[in-house]
Design an enzyme around this catalytic site. Sequence first.
Site, PDB file in Angstrom:
ATOM      1  N   THR A  12      66.828 -39.156  -4.129  1.00  0.00           N
ATOM      2  CA  THR A  12      67.116 -40.584  -4.828  1.00  0.00           C
ATOM      3  C   THR A  12      67.928 -40.464  -6.048  1.00  0.00           C
ATOM      4  O   THR A  12      67.504 -39.501  -6.682  1.00  0.00           O
ATOM      5  CB  THR A  12      65.754 -41.021  -5.249  1.00  0.00           C
ATOM      6  OG1 THR A  12      64.724 -41.119  -4.111  1.00  0.00           O
ATOM      7  CG2 THR A  12      65.778 -42.575  -5.687  1.00  0.00           C
ATOM      8  N   LYS A  41      67.276 -48.051  -2.486  1.00  0.00           N
ATOM      9  CA  LYS A  41      66.390 -47.094  -2.674  1.00  0.00           C
ATOM     10  C   LYS A  41      65.662 -47.239  -3.947  1.00  0.00           C
ATOM     11  O   LYS A  41      64.371 -47.326  -4.229  1.00  0.00           O
ATOM     12  CB  LYS A  41      66.672 -45.716  -2.786  1.00  0.00           C
ATOM     13  CG  LYS A  41      65.447 -44.624  -3.035  1.00  0.00           C
ATOM     14  CD  LYS A  41      64.469 -44.584  -2.176  1.00  0.00           C
ATOM     15  CE  LYS A  41      63.486 -43.555  -3.028  1.00  0.00           C
ATOM     16  NZ  LYS A  41      62.045 -43.597  -1.935  1.00  0.00           N
ATOM     17  N   CYS A  48      57.748 -40.991  -7.456  1.00  0.00           N
ATOM     18  CA  CYS A  48      58.806 -41.798  -7.120  1.00  0.00           C
ATOM     19  C   CYS A  48      58.645 -43.310  -7.990  1.00  0.00           C
ATOM     20  O   CYS A  48      59.532 -43.565  -8.802  1.00  0.00           O
ATOM     21  CB  CYS A  48      58.442 -42.896  -5.724  1.00  0.00           C
ATOM     22  SG  CYS A  48      58.444 -41.557  -4.315  1.00  0.00           S
TER      23      CYS A  48
HETATM   24  N1  SAJ Z   1      49.323 -48.483  -7.737  1.00  0.00           N
HETATM   25  C1  SAJ Z   1      48.594 -49.168  -8.376  1.00  0.00           C
HETATM   26  N2  SAJ Z   1      48.600 -50.573  -7.940  1.00  0.00           N
HETATM   27  C2  SAJ Z   1      49.221 -50.841  -6.745  1.00  0.00           C
HETATM   28  C3  SAJ Z   1      49.677 -49.594  -6.069  1.00  0.00           C
HETATM   29  C4  SAJ Z   1      49.843 -48.574  -6.592  1.00  0.00           C
HETATM   30  O1  SAJ Z   1      48.110 -49.200  -9.649  1.00  0.00           O
HETATM   31  O2  SAJ Z   1      48.903 -51.989  -6.198  1.00  0.00           O
HETATM   32  C5  SAJ Z   1      49.509 -46.916  -8.301  1.00  0.00           C
HETATM   33  C6  SAJ Z   1      48.793 -45.853  -7.617  1.00  0.00           C
HETATM   34  O3  SAJ Z   1      47.285 -45.601  -7.910  1.00  0.00           O
HETATM   35  C7  SAJ Z   1      49.860 -44.399  -7.684  1.00  0.00           C
HETATM   36  C8  SAJ Z   1      51.092 -45.248  -8.142  1.00  0.00           C
HETATM   37  O4  SAJ Z   1      50.808 -46.536  -8.293  1.00  0.00           O
HETATM   38  O5  SAJ Z   1      49.303 -43.942  -9.112  1.00  0.00           O
HETATM   39  C9  SAJ Z   1      51.879 -45.023  -6.987  1.00  0.00           C
HETATM   40  O6  SAJ Z   1      51.274 -45.726  -5.724  1.00  0.00           O
HETATM   41  P1  SAJ Z   1      51.957 -45.791  -4.456  1.00  0.00           P
HETATM   42  O7  SAJ Z   1      50.904 -46.506  -3.244  1.00  0.00           O
HETATM   43  O8  SAJ Z   1      53.342 -46.579  -4.754  1.00  0.00           O
HETATM   44  O9  SAJ Z   1      52.248 -44.237  -3.799  1.00  0.00           O
HETATM   45  P2  SAJ Z   1      53.797 -43.549  -3.888  1.00  0.00           P
HETATM   46  O10 SAJ Z   1      54.060 -43.144  -5.381  1.00  0.00           O
HETATM   47  O11 SAJ Z   1      53.503 -42.212  -3.070  1.00  0.00           O
HETATM   48  O12 SAJ Z   1      54.852 -44.653  -3.181  1.00  0.00           O
HETATM   49  C10 SAJ Z   1      55.593 -43.985  -2.206  1.00  0.00           C
HETATM   50  C11 SAJ Z   1      56.799 -45.041  -2.270  1.00  0.00           C
HETATM   51  N3  SAJ Z   1      57.683 -44.713  -1.189  1.00  0.00           N
HETATM   52  C12 SAJ Z   1      59.138 -43.928  -1.527  1.00  0.00           C
HETATM   53  O13 SAJ Z   1      59.244 -43.845  -2.520  1.00  0.00           O
HETATM   54  C13 SAJ Z   1      59.646 -43.683  -0.169  1.00  0.00           C
HETATM   55  C14 SAJ Z   1      56.682 -46.365  -2.401  1.00  0.00           C
HETATM   56  O14 SAJ Z   1      57.908 -46.835  -2.285  1.00  0.00           O
HETATM   57  C15 SAJ Z   1      55.807 -46.845  -1.262  1.00  0.00           C
HETATM   58  O15 SAJ Z   1      55.455 -48.368  -1.287  1.00  0.00           O
HETATM   59  C16 SAJ Z   1      54.531 -46.037  -1.191  1.00  0.00           C
HETATM   60  O16 SAJ Z   1      54.903 -44.591  -1.051  1.00  0.00           O
HETATM   61  C17 SAJ Z   1      53.671 -46.572  -0.063  1.00  0.00           C
HETATM   62  O17 SAJ Z   1      52.854 -47.211  -0.145  1.00  0.00           O
HETATM   63  O18 SAJ Z   1      54.223 -45.904   1.201  1.00  0.00           O
END
Ligand code: SAJ
Length: 441
Positions: free
Chosen positions: A136, A222, A276
């Site tokens: 990215t 992205k 991310c």
């Molecule tokens: N979180 C919240 N509230 C939400 C969603 C997440 O507080 O509604 C927090 C989580 O607890 C965590 C952080 O945000 O600490 C990130 O959570 P995430 O679900 O976004 O997980 P990531 O960081 O693995 O995000 C990745 C990202 N994918 C890529 O960059 C390729 C994101 O774009 C995707 O949406 C996510 O995975 C997914 O759900 O697949």
Amino acid sequence: MNLSQLREKIEAQAARLAVIGLGYVGFPVAALFADQGFDVLGIDLKADRVEKINAGISPIEGEEPGLADLMARVIITGRLRASTSYRDLHDQDIILIDVETPVDEQHIPRYEALKSVLRNLGPVLKPGALVIVESTIAPGTMQQLVLPVLEEASGKKLNEGFYLGNCPERVMPGKLLHNLTNLSRVVGGGTVETAQTMALLYGFIVRADLDPVNWITAELVKTVENAYRDVQIAFANEVALICDALGGDVWKVRDLVNKTPYRNMHLPGAGVGGHCIPKDPWLLAYGVRDQQVPLRLIPSARAVNDQMPSYIAGMICGALEEGKRLLSNSRVLILGYAYLENSDDIRNSPSEVLIRILRDRQIEVCVQDPYVSEYQGDPYHLAEGCDAVVLMVKHRDYQSLDYGKLKESLRTPILIDGRGALHEDQLRALGYSVKVIGRGQ
Ligand code: SAJ
């Protein structure tokens, strides 16, 4: 070799692939292409990681469905081998680059790894090879950094001596193979023909749309998709603060708001961690650093999300003071250190920030996390003498914890729920003093 000849080799699965950077993105990609019959060479600086892979052992920690079986298959066929030496790249037709692109404390991207890869690759780059950056990167990086560094290091010119593309990955710990094979991807080519050639290649491992675009569009898609998520989470967090102030219940408000068409309010919580979401909004912002674009929303969303651990600390201290506990004589148990539920990934962990804040206020802290090796202690034992329990991560294990038994270990029965994950009424019935983020008293 021109792109037409390269496409013939790809169709015959005779194109020789290389993946530089065998981490949680590069390794699964290398294994998937090898499983499709391509000869794949993995390059990584870490000799121990190279040795593991050549011994048929996956270098990826944590639960990754399907990865071990995939690894076993490709090692038997001998189509995946790893090396620390760039010299082995001289005969590779396609090179994927999957190295880290972090941002520093000042939110400036650190491209040292990417530049080092390009400078090492240049001298050994096979004429007519296709180089694809999967990391990215900030919008504009392909044009302003990757292209000039690779032309200078290789002595070759774009679209004559080599072809260049950007194909951002969309992986997530715990769903590496699922996301890699089922999520659509943009294929950003230096030319339309390059993008089409990339789509042909990725078609062997991706069962979703492959959208041919130019470099800037690939870089924007992205970084924007993750900035979008960060802003959405920040909005939910700000509504939680409003509900706390007004005596509302953000969890009920969210459910009812999301009944309205075209609403998708995200989940408020104790913070936003990971590799991310906290990073990509800053990469997007960096892409417009030289233009007069007044970015207010994206940086503000980062500030809202970054202060959530501090908000949780305020809830803890408030509850301790209501319980007539002196902060400097209090002990708190943190449930959850990983950044994400049911994951062992601790990058940018909100709990790490919270722990530092509490210790700065002379509060004694102990941590439990069933997925993180250094914190896998017995929660009931750790709770002994504690004055508060704080749920920071919605690990499935915390749903089945015996909160009655846990309360018996506590000195003061205070529970702070930073994720709206527990049943408040049941906890109150057990005698806990409960505070849930976004559910004002
Ligand atoms: N979180 C919240 N509230 C939400 C969603 C997440 O507080 O509604 C927090 C989580 O607890 C965590 C952080 O945000 O600490 C990130 O959570 P995430 O679900 O976004 O997980 P990531 O960081 O693995 O995000 C990745 C990202 N994918 C890529 O960059 C390729 C994101 O774009 C995707 O949406 C996510 O995975 C997914 O759900 O697949």
